[in-house]
Design a protein around this motif. Structure first.
Motif, mmCIF file in Angstrom:
data_model
loop_
_atom_site.group_PDB
_atom_site.id
_atom_site.type_symbol
_atom_site.label_atom_id
_atom_site.label_comp_id
_atom_site.label_asym_id
_atom_site.label_seq_id
_atom_site.Cartn_x
_atom_site.Cartn_y
_atom_site.Cartn_z
ATOM 1 N N PHE A 96 0.982 -1.339 -0.067
ATOM 2 C CA PHE A 96 0.039 0.117 -0.145
ATOM 3 C C PHE A 96 0.812 1.205 -0.082
ATOM 4 C CE2 PHE A 96 -2.408 -3.371 1.897
ATOM 5 C CZ PHE A 96 -3.810 -3.107 1.511
ATOM 6 N N GLY A 97 0.549 2.220 -0.873
ATOM 7 C CA GLY A 97 1.364 3.323 -0.941
ATOM 8 C C GLY A 97 0.352 4.659 -0.584
ATOM 9 N N GLU A 98 1.163 5.888 -0.387
ATOM 10 C CA GLU A 98 0.706 6.984 0.065
ATOM 11 C C GLU A 98 -0.305 7.042 1.138
ATOM 12 O OE1 GLU A 98 -0.488 9.363 -3.703
ATOM 13 O OE2 GLU A 98 -0.362 7.243 -4.755
ATOM 14 N N LEU A 99 -0.075 6.383 2.322
ATOM 15 C CA LEU A 99 -0.560 6.513 3.450
ATOM 16 C C LEU A 99 0.546 6.879 4.432
ATOM 17 C CD1 LEU A 99 -2.585 3.082 3.357
ATOM 18 C CD2 LEU A 99 -3.291 5.386 2.951
ATOM 19 N N TRP A 100 -0.263 7.825 5.293
ATOM 20 C CA TRP A 100 1.129 8.430 6.472
ATOM 21 C C TRP A 100 0.244 8.436 7.605
ATOM 22 C CZ3 TRP A 100 5.229 9.627 8.511
ATOM 23 C CH2 TRP A 100 5.288 10.857 9.159
ATOM 24 N N ALA A 101 1.088 8.233 8.713
ATOM 25 C CA ALA A 101 0.824 8.279 10.037
ATOM 26 C C ALA A 101 -0.536 7.263 10.305
ATOM 27 C CB ALA A 101 0.619 9.642 10.467
ATOM 28 N N SER A 102 -1.487 7.924 11.126
ATOM 29 C CA SER A 102 -2.668 7.353 11.344
ATOM 30 C C SER A 102 -3.424 6.734 9.951
ATOM 31 C CB SER A 102 -3.732 8.210 12.065
ATOM 32 O OG SER A 102 -3.978 9.396 11.426
ATOM 33 N N GLY A 103 -2.941 7.372 8.977
ATOM 34 C CA GLY A 103 -3.955 6.790 7.825
ATOM 35 C C GLY A 103 -3.266 5.351 7.332
ATOM 36 N N LYS A 104 -1.947 5.049 7.986
ATOM 37 C CA LYS A 104 -1.716 3.826 7.793
ATOM 38 C C LYS A 104 -2.627 2.604 8.344
ATOM 39 C CE LYS A 104 3.161 4.982 6.695
ATOM 40 N NZ LYS A 104 4.547 4.343 6.732
ATOM 41 N N ALA A 105 -3.206 2.945 9.258
ATOM 42 C CA ALA A 105 -4.107 1.991 9.930
ATOM 43 C C ALA A 105 -5.147 1.343 9.156
ATOM 44 C CB ALA A 105 -4.913 2.651 11.223
ATOM 45 N N GLU A 106 -5.715 2.334 8.124
ATOM 46 C CA GLU A 106 -6.797 1.630 7.040
ATOM 47 C C GLU A 106 -6.149 0.323 6.561
ATOM 48 O OE1 GLU A 106 -7.731 3.083 2.603
ATOM 49 O OE2 GLU A 106 -7.263 4.627 4.207
ATOM 50 N N ALA A 107 -5.028 0.505 6.130
ATOM 51 C CA ALA A 107 -4.515 -0.869 5.325
ATOM 52 C C ALA A 107 -4.074 -1.888 6.546
ATOM 53 C CB ALA A 107 -3.053 -0.512 4.585
ATOM 54 N N LEU A 108 -3.544 -1.475 7.537
ATOM 55 C CA LEU A 108 -3.326 -2.547 8.454
ATOM 56 C C LEU A 108 -4.352 -3.114 9.077
ATOM 57 C CD1 LEU A 108 -0.587 -0.293 10.313
ATOM 58 C CD2 LEU A 108 -0.096 -2.402 9.052
ATOM 59 N N LYS A 109 -5.596 -2.415 9.453
ATOM 60 C CA LYS A 109 -6.765 -3.053 10.007
ATOM 61 C C LYS A 109 -7.309 -3.888 8.674
ATOM 62 C CE LYS A 109 -8.608 0.522 11.410
ATOM 63 N NZ LYS A 109 -9.474 1.544 12.267
ATOM 64 N N ALA A 110 -7.262 -3.477 7.498
ATOM 65 C CA ALA A 110 -7.931 -4.651 6.488
ATOM 66 C C ALA A 110 -7.393 -5.944 6.345
ATOM 67 C CB ALA A 110 -7.704 -3.496 5.086
ATOM 68 N N HIS A 111 -6.031 -6.010 6.731
ATOM 69 C CA HIS A 111 -5.476 -7.199 6.826
ATOM 70 C C HIS A 111 -5.046 -7.770 8.312
ATOM 71 C CE1 HIS A 111 -4.813 -7.407 2.591
ATOM 72 N NE2 HIS A 111 -4.758 -6.258 2.608
#
Length: 212
Positions: free
Chosen positions: A127-142
């Motif tokens: 996943f690209g173009e995710l920063w700080a708390s925005g990274k949680a979106e991808a982490l939670k998805a998996h």
């Protein structure tokens, strides 16, 4: 649930600093803006639009400068980038446990994929173009149990995702800064990560520790 481990890219798995500095300086020379490539490369983490704002670039010029940076990137940054110590072994350790690897980066995804290909690394998700708390979106998805990063923004993303936040001091943030942000553990480098992961495999949900 199989074990899923997320990793940041810049200054966690790879060191792209010489190329990043060169590209930023080239964009500065072309645009006429005072862009300090060396300062930028020494403080990798935030996305490009934020970096340009901090350098005083007018808002209406930022999209074009982001596009130019990305266009120059493959020929300059990819060949100048090296793997950080322990990076390949850290990715391999997850696979040894039957786990899933997820790279979540603030970098443009297409260029991040070029780095992985150049180093011969295969990850399960990118996943690209995710920063700080925005990274949680991808982490939670998996359902990531762990997220590893060098920046306080990475620690923030891990905490929002409910993942164990593992800091490494290979980037711009000190051990204290990572701990103060809430890191559950801080490692000197990824060279320490395989042993740490094996020791904590059961509690993280992989089922059983892998043989050494």
């Amino acid at each position: 649930m199989p074990l899923t481990v997320g990793f940041d890219l810049d200054m966690t798995l790879i060191d792209p600093r010489p190329g990043m500095a060169a590209v930023m300086n080239a964009v500065g020379a072309e645009s006429g803006h005072a862009l300090d490539g060396e300062h930028f490369a020494a403080n990798l983490g935030p996305p490009l639009d934020m970096i340009y704002r901090d350098f005083g670039v007018p808002e209406d010029e930022i999209p074009a400068l982001v596009a130019r940076f990305r266009a120059l990137y493959p020929e300059i940054v990819i060949p100048a980038t090296v793997a950080l110590p322990g990076a390949a072994q850290a990715l391999a350790a997850v696979k040894e446990l039957g786990g899933t690897t997820v790279v979540v980066t603030g970098k443009y995804r297409a260029n991040a994929a070029l780095h992985l290909a150049a180093l011969g690394w295969e990850v399960d998700h990118l996943f690209g173009e995710l920063w700080a708390s925005g990274k949680a979106e991808a982490l939670k998805a998996h359902s990531a149990a762990v997220y590893v990063g060098d920046h306080v923004g990475d620690i923030r993303g891990a905490k929002v995702a409910g993942a164990m936040a593992v800091g490494v001091v290979s980037g711009p943030c000190t051990r204290k800064e990572l701990e103060d942000e809430g890191a559950d553990v801080v490692l000197g480098s990824l060279e320490e990560f395989p042993d740490w992961l094996r020791a904590n495999a059961v509690s993280l949900g992989s089922g059983s520790p892998a043989p050494r």
